[in-house]
Structures are given as structure tokens and as C-alpha cells.
Design an enzyme around this catalytic site. Structure first.
Site, mmCIF file in Angstrom:
data_model
loop_
_atom_site.group_PDB
_atom_site.id
_atom_site.type_symbol
_atom_site.label_atom_id
_atom_site.label_comp_id
_atom_site.label_asym_id
_atom_site.label_seq_id
_atom_site.Cartn_x
_atom_site.Cartn_y
_atom_site.Cartn_z
ATOM 1 N N ILE A 110 -6.139 -56.780 -47.542
ATOM 2 C CA ILE A 110 -5.048 -57.311 -48.352
ATOM 3 C C ILE A 110 -5.283 -58.781 -48.662
ATOM 4 O O ILE A 110 -5.144 -59.228 -49.808
ATOM 5 C CB ILE A 110 -3.699 -57.118 -47.639
ATOM 6 C CG1 ILE A 110 -3.396 -55.620 -47.489
ATOM 7 C CG2 ILE A 110 -2.580 -57.813 -48.397
ATOM 8 C CD1 ILE A 110 -2.143 -55.324 -46.698
ATOM 9 N N LYS A 228 5.738 -49.375 -42.768
ATOM 10 C CA LYS A 228 6.030 -48.817 -41.440
ATOM 11 C C LYS A 228 7.070 -49.642 -40.683
ATOM 12 O O LYS A 228 7.449 -49.288 -39.571
ATOM 13 C CB LYS A 228 4.740 -48.692 -40.635
ATOM 14 C CG LYS A 228 3.836 -47.602 -41.205
ATOM 15 C CD LYS A 228 2.520 -47.507 -40.477
ATOM 16 C CE LYS A 228 1.718 -46.313 -40.994
ATOM 17 N NZ LYS A 228 1.506 -46.352 -42.457
#
Length: 273
Positions: A110, A228
């Protein structure tokens, strides 16, 4: 009721029962005006039964040439509980241009992609911060190969976000104006057996970055969280949820800094940045 000889056997409310009682091989959704919230639970029900789902495009779109008269796979946009958000890159570029920007976890999946996007927006300085010297060097070489003229604006900095003293040193030296915090342990199964390290790196590390942002007057800190973190069922997810709550608290403590959280989709085997 029959339509052209085909019997209508029930409404959408009967879908669960029909999937259980019949050998359904495929489900076609012909509700072009329905929102993601309207069809999401039915798509989930079909996937639990391993039944493929496709959507039929709206007839007016087909007639107007905006779509072809064929069945399409369900997309993420079909299931959104809100209107799709279009990223305005021009406005982002205008904001980041000429600014000193720090990316933590810059060598990760990322973080490195953030660096690729940011460098194209002509920042005054881009600080590549990470724990692994090889990954930091790799993204540095990639960016300088793409744009040799930016080499003097790139700074490779090695350190850990869990080291509070080191974070203050980096902020004091480079005085970033915008911080993208992508550094985190993201591997779900590994974090289950390394709880202390997950908390140390993800939670305490985020706290150190957030505190440094507030103390050194950073304009904006963006935390790259995880999907999550929503009703977390894993250690990794729980730590990211704590990170989000931590940022909420820092926003009250340092009102001059804007703290923002965005969630990315991470697989259970995602490598740590």
C-alpha cells in the site's frame, strides 16, 4: 401468476427458501433501479450457497448505448450501501503539490503505491519511511527511474514507528505537512500468534505517529486502516480498530491537525508493510 407461460413462484423474500429447496444453478437480478442495500443480502445468500449471481443491465441504458444487452457479474458498486464516491485527483494533486509528505511503510504494497501516486503530484519533498532497508531502496530506485528529476526530493529514512524517539527525530528533521500512515503488520494468521508485536507495531506505532503529527503541527494525517476493523474477529482487525479509536482521541487532543481514517481491503495473507 404466470408471465408468458413461466410461473412466478414468489417474491425476493422467498429466495432463501427457493435456494434451499431447488437445485438453483444461477441467479439473475433484474432490478436495475435497486440500490446496493436492496440487493446485498440476497447476493450474500446466493454466495453462501455457492450459486453464481449476475445482474441484467437497465433497458434504458441498453437503448441509450450506455450498456450492452448481456449479463454482467456483480460488481462492488452494485453492493454499496451508499452512492459511489469518485476520487477527484485534480483536487488532491492541487492539495499535495509543493508540500512535504511523509509515507510510513513506504516499502509495503500500500505504501509503495501511495508513493507512486504522490510523486506524480509534484510534492516539495517525499519522505520514504520504513523498517526494511531493501524495500525502501527498491521503491526509491523505482521512483527515480521513472522520474529522474525527483531524486533530490526523495528521502530514504529507516526506522520503526514503534520507536517514539526515532519518530520525533524524523518529524523534527523533515517537518512533514501531510502524513500517510501505511506501516502495519497485516498478516492475519501470523498476528494471531504474535499478539504483543501486533499491538506494539500497529497500535503503539500509530500512537507515536499521531502524537508526532500533533506535536510538530502536521496539517493532515491519513491512517490507512483495514476492512477487518469492522466488527473485528482477528487480532490484526482488533489492532486496526484500536488505531481508528486512537486517531479519534488525538483529533480532540490536537485540533490543529486533521486526522483522517480510510479503510483498505486486505486479504488474510496480506504481507506486512
Amino acid at each position: 401468476m404466470y408471465i408468458r407461460g413461466a410461473r412466478v413462484i414468489g417474491s425476493l423474500d422467498h429466495l432463501y427458501q427457493l435456494l434451499a429447496e431447488h437445485a438453483v444453478e444461477e441467479v439473475l437480478i433484474a432490478l436495475p433501479g435497486a440500490s446496493g442495500a436492496d440487493i446485498r443480502e440476497y447476493v450474500v445468500a446466493c454466495r453462501k450457497k455457492h450459486v453464481p449471481v449476475k445482474v441484467i443491465p437497465a433497458m434504458h441504458d441498453v437503448l441509450n448505448g450506455n450498456n450492452t444487452p448481456r449479463l454482467e457479474e456483480i460488481s462492488v458498486e452494485d453492493l454499496l450501501r451508499r452512492p459511489r464516491v469518485n476520487i477527484k485527483l485534480t483536487e488532491i494533486a492541487r492539495y499535495l503539490s509543493g508540500k512535504r509528505i511523509l509515507v510510513t511503510g513506504a516499502g509495503g504494497s500500500i505504501g509503495s503505491e501511495l508513493c507512486r501516486q504522490i510523486i506524480a503530484m509534484e510534492p516539495a519533498k517525499l519522505i520514504l519511511f520504513g523498517h526494511g532497508e531493501n524495500s525502501i531502496h527498491n521503491i526509491y530506485k523505482e521512483l527515480t527511474c521513472r522520474k529522474p528529476d525527483v531524486a533530490d526530493r526523495l528521502h530514504m529514512v529507516i526506522g520503526s514507528v514503534s520507536d517514539e524517539v526515532r519518530m520525533d527525530q524524523v518529524f523534527g528533521e523533515h517537518m512533514p505537512e501531510v502524513v500517510f500512515h501505511a506501516a502495519a503488520h497485516k498478516h492475519v494468521p501470523i498476528m494471531e500468534s504474535n499478539i504483543l508485536e501486533a499491538v506494539q507495531n500497529n497500535v503503539l506505532g500509530t500512537g507515536n505517529v499521531a502524537n508526532s503529527c500533533g506535536r510538530y503541527g502536521v496539517q493532515r494525517m491519513v491512517l490507512i486502516s483495514s476492512d477487518k476493523a469492522v466488527q473485528p474477529s482477528s487480532i490484526m482487525g482488533a489492532t486496526k480498530w484500536l488505531c481508528e479509536e486512537l486517531l479519534r482521541a488525538r483529533a480532540s487532543l490536537y485540533p490543529q491537525t486533521t486526522y483522517v481514517t480510510v479503510r483498505s481491503e486486505t486479504s488474510s495473507a496480506a504481507a506486512g508493510a
